[in-house]
Design a protein around this motif. Structure first.
Motif, PDB file in Angstrom:
ATOM      1  N   GLN A   1       0.498  -1.229  -0.212  1.00 50.43           N
ATOM      2  CA  GLN A   1       0.399  -0.314  -0.069  1.00 50.43           C
ATOM      3  C   GLN A   1       0.594   1.274  -0.168  1.00 50.43           C
ATOM      4  N   ALA A   2       0.715   1.563  -1.008  1.00 52.50           N
ATOM      5  CA  ALA A   2       1.386   3.756  -1.196  1.00 52.50           C
ATOM      6  C   ALA A   2       0.272   4.379  -0.506  1.00 52.50           C
ATOM      7  N   PRO A   3       1.263   5.805   0.026  1.00 55.85           N
ATOM      8  CA  PRO A   3       0.352   6.513   0.977  1.00 55.85           C
ATOM      9  C   PRO A   3      -0.445   6.987  -0.719  1.00 55.85           C
ATOM     10  N   GLY A   4      -1.517   7.082   0.090  1.00 55.25           N
ATOM     11  CA  GLY A   4      -2.927   7.873  -0.710  1.00 55.25           C
ATOM     12  C   GLY A   4      -3.332   6.418  -1.993  1.00 55.25           C
ATOM     13  N   LYS A   5      -3.373   5.439  -2.065  1.00 58.11           N
ATOM     14  CA  LYS A   5      -3.379   4.191  -2.591  1.00 58.11           C
ATOM     15  C   LYS A   5      -3.715   2.998  -2.123  1.00 58.11           C
ATOM     16  N   GLN A   6      -4.759   2.537  -2.880  1.00 59.16           N
ATOM     17  CA  GLN A   6      -5.046   1.060  -2.494  1.00 59.16           C
ATOM     18  C   GLN A   6      -4.298   0.399  -2.338  1.00 59.16           C
ATOM     19  N   ARG A   7      -4.547  -1.101  -1.128  1.00 62.02           N
ATOM     20  CA  ARG A   7      -3.734  -1.526  -0.839  1.00 62.02           C
ATOM     21  C   ARG A   7      -3.854  -2.814  -1.800  1.00 62.02           C
ATOM     22  N   GLU A   8      -2.676  -3.484  -2.779  1.00 61.02           N
ATOM     23  CA  GLU A   8      -2.554  -4.194  -4.032  1.00 61.02           C
ATOM     24  C   GLU A   8      -2.219  -5.504  -3.518  1.00 61.02           C
ATOM     25  N   LEU A   9      -2.003  -6.436  -4.456  1.00 56.70           N
ATOM     26  CA  LEU A   9      -1.308  -7.721  -4.634  1.00 56.70           C
ATOM     27  C   LEU A   9      -0.443  -7.579  -5.349  1.00 56.70           C
ATOM     28  N   VAL A  10       0.756  -8.112  -4.779  1.00 58.42           N
ATOM     29  CA  VAL A  10       1.519  -7.862  -4.910  1.00 58.42           C
ATOM     30  C   VAL A  10       2.467  -8.905  -5.942  1.00 58.42           C
ATOM     31  N   ALA A  11       2.268 -10.648  -4.849  1.00 61.11           N
ATOM     32  CA  ALA A  11       2.284 -12.024  -4.983  1.00 61.11           C
ATOM     33  C   ALA A  11       1.642 -12.961  -3.985  1.00 61.11           C
ATOM     34  N   VAL A  12       1.403 -14.237  -5.205  1.00 60.73           N
ATOM     35  CA  VAL A  12       0.796 -15.011  -3.762  1.00 60.73           C
ATOM     36  C   VAL A  12       1.413 -16.367  -4.001  1.00 60.73           C
ATOM     37  N   ILE A  13       1.001 -17.506  -3.265  1.00 60.09           N
ATOM     38  CA  ILE A  13       1.706 -18.363  -3.093  1.00 60.09           C
ATOM     39  C   ILE A  13       0.802 -19.727  -3.006  1.00 60.09           C
TER      40      ILE A  13
ATOM     41  N   ASN B   1       1.222 -16.515  -8.466  1.00 54.79           N
ATOM     42  CA  ASN B   1       0.604 -15.554  -9.107  1.00 54.79           C
ATOM     43  C   ASN B   1       1.746 -14.061  -8.859  1.00 54.79           C
ATOM     44  N   TYR B   2       1.073 -13.680  -9.957  1.00 56.31           N
ATOM     45  CA  TYR B   2       1.965 -12.189  -9.673  1.00 56.31           C
ATOM     46  C   TYR B   2       1.270 -11.031 -10.531  1.00 56.31           C
ATOM     47  N   ALA B   3       1.352  -9.401 -10.076  1.00 55.28           N
ATOM     48  CA  ALA B   3       1.115  -8.526 -10.734  1.00 55.28           C
ATOM     49  C   ALA B   3       1.811  -8.384 -11.335  1.00 55.28           C
ATOM     50  N   ASP B   4       0.981  -7.310 -12.518  1.00 54.20           N
ATOM     51  CA  ASP B   4       1.990  -7.518 -13.725  1.00 54.20           C
ATOM     52  C   ASP B   4       2.904  -6.633 -13.772  1.00 54.20           C
ATOM     53  N   SER B   5       2.663  -5.929 -12.113  1.00 54.23           N
ATOM     54  CA  SER B   5       3.817  -4.454 -12.817  1.00 54.23           C
ATOM     55  C   SER B   5       4.848  -5.401 -11.819  1.00 54.23           C
ATOM     56  N   VAL B   6       5.388  -6.589 -11.029  1.00 52.88           N
ATOM     57  CA  VAL B   6       6.292  -6.695 -10.711  1.00 52.88           C
ATOM     58  C   VAL B   6       7.186  -8.537 -11.617  1.00 52.88           C
ATOM     59  N   ARG B   7       6.076  -8.854 -12.125  1.00 54.27           N
ATOM     60  CA  ARG B   7       6.181 -10.393 -13.053  1.00 54.27           C
ATOM     61  C   ARG B   7       7.475  -9.765 -13.175  1.00 54.27           C
ATOM     62  N   GLY B   8       8.364 -10.805 -12.955  1.00 48.39           N
ATOM     63  CA  GLY B   8       9.739 -10.413 -14.272  1.00 48.39           C
ATOM     64  C   GLY B   8      11.225 -10.417 -13.199  1.00 48.39           C
ATOM     65  N   ARG B   9      10.199  -9.585 -11.899  1.00 50.39           N
ATOM     66  CA  ARG B   9      11.142  -8.197 -10.701  1.00 50.39           C
ATOM     67  C   ARG B   9      11.399  -9.046  -9.395  1.00 50.39           C
ATOM     68  N   PHE B  10      10.098  -9.619  -9.068  1.00 49.43           N
ATOM     69  CA  PHE B  10       9.562  -9.940  -7.768  1.00 49.43           C
ATOM     70  C   PHE B  10       9.673 -11.990  -7.909  1.00 49.43           C
ATOM     71  N   THR B  11      10.079 -12.229  -6.607  1.00 46.53           N
ATOM     72  CA  THR B  11      10.116 -13.660  -6.724  1.00 46.53           C
ATOM     73  C   THR B  11       9.358 -13.880  -5.231  1.00 46.53           C
ATOM     74  N   ILE B  12       8.457 -14.589  -5.243  1.00 43.94           N
ATOM     75  CA  ILE B  12       7.817 -15.328  -3.904  1.00 43.94           C
ATOM     76  C   ILE B  12       8.352 -16.528  -3.634  1.00 43.94           C
ATOM     77  N   SER B  13       8.856 -16.862  -2.505  1.00 44.97           N
ATOM     78  CA  SER B  13       8.852 -18.807  -2.116  1.00 44.97           C
ATOM     79  C   SER B  13       8.492 -18.321  -0.753  1.00 44.97           C
ATOM     80  N   GLY B  14       8.444 -19.941  -0.190  1.00 47.36           N
ATOM     81  CA  GLY B  14       8.354 -20.045   1.092  1.00 47.36           C
ATOM     82  C   GLY B  14       9.214 -21.481   1.407  1.00 47.36           C
ATOM     83  N   ASP B  15       9.579 -21.481   3.070  1.00 49.70           N
ATOM     84  CA  ASP B  15      10.250 -22.159   3.365  1.00 49.70           C
ATOM     85  C   ASP B  15       9.164 -23.066   4.090  1.00 49.70           C
TER      86      ASP B  15
END
Length: 115
Positions: A39-51, A58-72
């Motif tokens: 959530q950026a100032p003045g904006k709604q909370r948005e999805l970045v990535a889910v697993i 699944n990734y937001a288009d704005s971060v796909r290819g730059r961000f990676t979600i993972s779990g241990d």
């Protein structure tokens, strides 16, 4: 219930990298999905990535290819590896877990991308 604690935020220059962590109080095997939102100032909370439990992501288009979600699973910890950060990635990043139809949120960690 699930308690979530995020860490790893901070100030980084454009083009830099950060890794966020989210420690969960319960085993991932009992959690349906986990994700990162921001959530950026003045904006709604948005999805970045889910697993999901099966490992699908699944990734937001704005971060796909730059961000990676993972779990241990052994550490009950969710990660978000962020590369090529941009000023527009500046936001509070939140971890969310969904279990038995209930949603749980962490307290958030600030990421600021600025020169």
């Amino acid at each position: 219930q699930v308690q979530l604690v995020e860490s790893g935020g901070g100030l980084v220059q454009p083009g830099g990298s950060l890794r966020l962590s989210c420690a969960a109080s319960r085993s991932f095997f009992s959690i349906a999905t986990m994700g990162w939102y921001r959530q950026a100032p003045g904006k709604q909370r948005e999805l970045v990535a889910v697993i999901a439990g099966g490992g699908s992501t699944n990734y937001a288009d704005s971060v796909r290819g730059r961000f990676t979600i993972s779990g241990d699973n052994a550490k009950n910890t969710l990660y978000l590896q962020m590369h090529s950060l941009k000023p527009e990635d500046t936001a509070v990043y939140y971890c969310k877990a969904t279990r038995l139809g209930d949603e749980y949120w962490g307290q958030g960690t600030q990421v600021t991308v600025s020169s």
